[in-house]
Motif scaffolding. Structure first.
Motif, mmCIF file in Angstrom:
data_model
loop_
_atom_site.group_PDB
_atom_site.id
_atom_site.type_symbol
_atom_site.label_atom_id
_atom_site.label_comp_id
_atom_site.label_asym_id
_atom_site.label_seq_id
_atom_site.Cartn_x
_atom_site.Cartn_y
_atom_site.Cartn_z
ATOM 1 N N ASP A 1 -13.747 33.862 -52.388
ATOM 2 C CA ASP A 1 -13.915 32.899 -53.476
ATOM 3 C C ASP A 1 -12.568 32.188 -53.645
ATOM 4 O O ASP A 1 -11.511 32.822 -53.597
ATOM 5 C CB ASP A 1 -14.286 33.709 -54.729
ATOM 6 C CG ASP A 1 -14.543 32.903 -55.978
ATOM 7 O OD1 ASP A 1 -13.866 31.879 -56.189
ATOM 8 O OD2 ASP A 1 -15.385 33.324 -56.781
ATOM 9 N N SER A 2 -12.569 30.883 -53.828
ATOM 10 C CA SER A 2 -11.301 30.142 -53.942
ATOM 11 C C SER A 2 -10.469 30.588 -55.138
ATOM 12 O O SER A 2 -9.266 30.341 -55.193
ATOM 13 C CB SER A 2 -11.574 28.636 -54.038
ATOM 14 O OG SER A 2 -12.396 28.330 -55.153
ATOM 15 N N ARG A 3 -11.075 31.260 -56.104
ATOM 16 C CA ARG A 3 -10.355 31.738 -57.289
ATOM 17 C C ARG A 3 -9.881 33.178 -57.142
ATOM 18 O O ARG A 3 -9.272 33.727 -58.059
ATOM 19 C CB ARG A 3 -11.270 31.642 -58.517
ATOM 20 C CG ARG A 3 -11.878 30.263 -58.763
ATOM 21 C CD ARG A 3 -13.065 30.357 -59.714
ATOM 22 N NE ARG A 3 -14.091 31.239 -59.170
ATOM 23 C CZ ARG A 3 -15.180 31.632 -59.840
ATOM 24 N NH1 ARG A 3 -15.386 31.212 -61.074
ATOM 25 N NH2 ARG A 3 -16.055 32.440 -59.282
ATOM 26 N N MET B 1 -3.100 35.029 -53.674
ATOM 27 C CA MET B 1 -4.330 34.293 -53.944
ATOM 28 C C MET B 1 -5.015 33.825 -52.656
ATOM 29 O O MET B 1 -4.470 33.932 -51.567
ATOM 30 C CB MET B 1 -4.027 33.116 -54.874
ATOM 31 C CG MET B 1 -3.413 33.538 -56.213
ATOM 32 S SD MET B 1 -4.362 34.834 -57.073
ATOM 33 C CE MET B 1 -5.887 33.937 -57.463
ATOM 34 N N ALA B 2 -6.231 33.296 -52.843
ATOM 35 C CA ALA B 2 -7.137 33.012 -51.725
ATOM 36 C C ALA B 2 -6.507 32.151 -50.631
ATOM 37 O O ALA B 2 -6.655 32.447 -49.435
ATOM 38 C CB ALA B 2 -8.408 32.349 -52.251
ATOM 39 N N ASP B 3 -5.819 31.091 -51.011
ATOM 40 C CA ASP B 3 -5.248 30.188 -50.009
ATOM 41 C C ASP B 3 -4.266 30.929 -49.107
ATOM 42 O O ASP B 3 -4.280 30.766 -47.877
ATOM 43 C CB ASP B 3 -4.562 29.008 -50.703
ATOM 44 C CG ASP B 3 -3.960 28.035 -49.703
ATOM 45 O OD1 ASP B 3 -4.718 27.463 -48.904
ATOM 46 O OD2 ASP B 3 -2.723 27.855 -49.721
ATOM 47 N N GLY C 1 -4.230 35.487 -42.610
ATOM 48 C CA GLY C 1 -5.222 36.090 -41.736
ATOM 49 C C GLY C 1 -6.086 37.161 -42.358
ATOM 50 O O GLY C 1 -6.906 37.774 -41.668
ATOM 51 N N VAL C 2 -5.949 37.409 -43.666
ATOM 52 C CA VAL C 2 -6.798 38.395 -44.329
ATOM 53 C C VAL C 2 -8.200 37.829 -44.528
ATOM 54 O O VAL C 2 -9.200 38.477 -44.222
ATOM 55 C CB VAL C 2 -6.188 38.840 -45.670
ATOM 56 C CG1 VAL C 2 -7.197 39.634 -46.504
ATOM 57 C CG2 VAL C 2 -4.951 39.700 -45.428
ATOM 58 N N TYR C 3 -8.293 36.621 -45.058
ATOM 59 C CA TYR C 3 -9.580 35.945 -45.198
ATOM 60 C C TYR C 3 -9.887 35.140 -43.933
ATOM 61 O O TYR C 3 -8.991 34.495 -43.368
ATOM 62 C CB TYR C 3 -9.566 34.976 -46.379
ATOM 63 C CG TYR C 3 -9.715 35.592 -47.757
ATOM 64 C CD1 TYR C 3 -9.959 36.948 -47.945
ATOM 65 C CD2 TYR C 3 -9.604 34.790 -48.902
ATOM 66 C CE1 TYR C 3 -10.089 37.491 -49.203
ATOM 67 C CE2 TYR C 3 -9.737 35.323 -50.173
ATOM 68 C CZ TYR C 3 -9.979 36.666 -50.326
ATOM 69 O OH TYR C 3 -10.114 37.196 -51.586
ATOM 70 N N ASN C 4 -11.156 35.143 -43.546
ATOM 71 C CA ASN C 4 -11.604 34.281 -42.443
ATOM 72 C C ASN C 4 -12.185 32.972 -42.941
ATOM 73 O O ASN C 4 -12.479 32.077 -42.144
ATOM 74 C CB ASN C 4 -12.651 35.011 -41.600
ATOM 75 C CG ASN C 4 -12.065 36.228 -40.907
ATOM 76 O OD1 ASN C 4 -12.079 37.322 -41.454
ATOM 77 N ND2 ASN C 4 -11.532 36.034 -39.712
ATOM 78 N N GLY C 5 -12.340 32.864 -44.227
ATOM 79 C CA GLY C 5 -12.828 31.633 -44.824
ATOM 80 C C GLY C 5 -12.753 31.714 -46.332
ATOM 81 O O GLY C 5 -12.767 32.813 -46.913
ATOM 82 N N VAL C 6 -12.616 30.563 -46.967
ATOM 83 C CA VAL C 6 -12.566 30.470 -48.430
ATOM 84 C C VAL C 6 -13.598 29.449 -48.877
ATOM 85 O O VAL C 6 -13.648 28.330 -48.346
ATOM 86 C CB VAL C 6 -11.165 30.058 -48.929
ATOM 87 C CG1 VAL C 6 -11.177 29.805 -50.438
ATOM 88 C CG2 VAL C 6 -10.134 31.131 -48.577
ATOM 89 N N ARG D 1 0.875 32.345 -41.896
ATOM 90 C CA ARG D 1 1.824 32.090 -42.974
ATOM 91 C C ARG D 1 2.617 33.361 -43.261
ATOM 92 O O ARG D 1 2.123 34.476 -43.112
ATOM 93 C CB ARG D 1 1.048 31.652 -44.219
ATOM 94 C CG ARG D 1 1.874 31.033 -45.320
ATOM 95 C CD ARG D 1 0.953 30.473 -46.398
ATOM 96 N NE ARG D 1 0.081 29.418 -45.852
ATOM 97 C CZ ARG D 1 -0.942 28.888 -46.520
ATOM 98 N NH1 ARG D 1 -1.241 29.312 -47.742
ATOM 99 N NH2 ARG D 1 -1.667 27.933 -45.969
ATOM 100 N N ILE D 2 3.852 33.208 -43.687
ATOM 101 C CA ILE D 2 4.693 34.339 -44.067
ATOM 102 C C ILE D 2 4.889 34.300 -45.577
ATOM 103 O O ILE D 2 5.392 33.309 -46.135
ATOM 104 C CB ILE D 2 6.063 34.296 -43.359
ATOM 105 C CG1 ILE D 2 5.880 34.361 -41.837
ATOM 106 C CG2 ILE D 2 6.950 35.442 -43.834
ATOM 107 C CD1 ILE D 2 5.208 35.619 -41.349
#
Length: 403
Positions: free
Chosen positions: A180-182, A224-226, A232-237, A299-300
């Motif tokens: 979720d983007s939030r 947060m989501a972004d 690399g934790v999320y594959n999509g938001v 991202r770091i």
């Protein structure tokens, strides 16, 4: 049942069919349901966990997870995917800290009595079995999800707001995460006196690399989501274009509460209608279509040098000597500048754990076992009580050595 399972058992999603439950557990308002489903003709299952208001994974819920997933494992030859889903509420907590404090207080009292009676060190150590058993169940949960993932595609949906502790570690056990983007994740354990003990560090190492895993675990900062997608934790938001419901304060608190609960129900459905179809697509599309961040493009969150400087300051108890015992609200200006105190024993444990990390020879099972044992030792540290108490009372913790 109310909550997120309503959507799972509805006909509101195109191409989706709910065939029926294969496992159900409930206790009070908490429940875990696993339903056999089909999406565009592909058979799978959706696990739906809900434990309002903050969705802690208590011991009964953890037992239900293990029992339910064993059922999925037995039926895996008839399935192609498993989706881990839950409420889309503002907060998803880790363990029940009040229960932990009560158990710790009883344990420390029994420890003092046994020591006075001349009990052996081994007998005294067994008093902490309550902590060890919960950690072992968490590692068993990691093991069964990874076993299922060898045959099924496992997708976790991170709907709603920030996930703390175990509520972050469980979705991390999946192969693919949809956010979720939030939403966000926070390994808050180092501010309490523990470390993630259910494989959270090991899974983050695999998905995001050592520097990012160290930053998340050592600073205990919310990510947060972004950024979760960027590391690399999320594959999509999935963009969610509306805010979380807010509880109104009028002269009728009972009506305010009823209105808020009704708003959360609507919010669960509205958010789920955005997230679940995307998760079903991720669970059934060709694997090469699923987004991934290339290793050299990740991202770091913070450089090793910057994280090291911050952690060195925040793990030193004397940094907060003028704030010990004050409420976080009273000390908010100082905390905004300094950050919240970190438990020195947690940082020491994380340094040992991550210091031995070798990506070339990494064995996930061995690592998460070490992670669990390191966390178990921290329950026995006398400073753990200070961290628990401060967290529950929302005060500034004093992590000086205690007798």
């Amino acid at each position: 049942m109310k909550g997120p399972v309503r959507l799972v058992r509805s006909d509101k999603m195109a191409g989706y069919e709910n065939i029926g439950p294969i496992y159900e557990w409930s206790e009070g308002k908490a429940y875990l349901a696993i339903d056999r489903v089909s999406f565009k003709g592909v058979p799978g299952a959706i696990l739906c966990y809900c434990n309002p208001p903050v969705h802690q994974v208590g011991n009964p819920g953890l037992d239900a997870y293990l029992e339910g997933l064993e059922t999925v494992n037995k039926k895996k030859n008839d399935l192609a995917f498993l989706i881990l889903y839950g409420a889309n509420d503002p907060v998803h907590a880790g363990g029940d800290l009040k229960e932990s404090l009560d158990r710790l207080e009883a344990t420390l009292k029994a420890k003092e009595e046994k020591a006075s009676a001349g009990a052996s060190a081994e007998e005294i150590d067994q008093l902490f079995d309550w902590a060890d058993n919960r950690l072992k169940k968490g590692i068993s949960l990691h093991a069964i999800i990874r076993k299922i993932a060898r045959q099924l595609r496992v997708v976790a949906v991170c709907g709603g707001g920030t996930r703390f502790g175990g509520s972050a570690e469980i979705p991390l056990m999946a192969d693919y995460l949809l956010g979720d983007s939030r939403s966000g994740m926070c390994f808050s354990e180092a501010m309490i006196g523990l470390i993630p003990g259910w494989g959270g560090i090991g899974r983050t190492l695999i998905k995001a690399g050592r520097v990012n895993a160290a930053c998340m675990a050592m600073t205990s900062k919310e990510v947060m989501a972004d950024d979760l997608e960027g590391i690399g934790v999320y594959n999509g938001v999935v963009p969610v274009p509306f805010p979380f419901p807010k509880r109104e304060k009028t002269d009728d608190p009972d009506a305010d509460r009823a209105d808020y609960l009704a708003a959360l129900e609507r919010h669960n459905d509205e958010t789920g209608l955005l997230l679940l179809p995307k998760a079903l697509e991720m669970a059934t599309c060709p694997e090469g279509v699923i987004p991934r961040v290339n290793e050299n493009e990740k991202r770091i969150l913070g450089t090793e040098e910057a994280v090291s400087r911050e952690v060195a300051r925040r793990k030193e108890p004397k940094t907060y000597s003028h704030l010990w015992g004050k409420s976080l609200k009273e000390a908010k200006d100082d905390i905004k500048l300094l950050g919240r105190p970190l438990a020195p024993q947690s940082i020491e444990a994380l340094n040992r754990l991550l210091g031995d990390y070798d990506p070339a020879g990494f064995d996930e099972h061995v690592f998460v076992e070490r992670e669990m044992r390191a966390d178990a030792r921290l329950y026995r540290d006398p400073r753990f009580r200070a961290g628990l108490t401060a967290t529950l009372q929302q005060t500034v913790a004093d992590y000086r050595e205690v007798d």
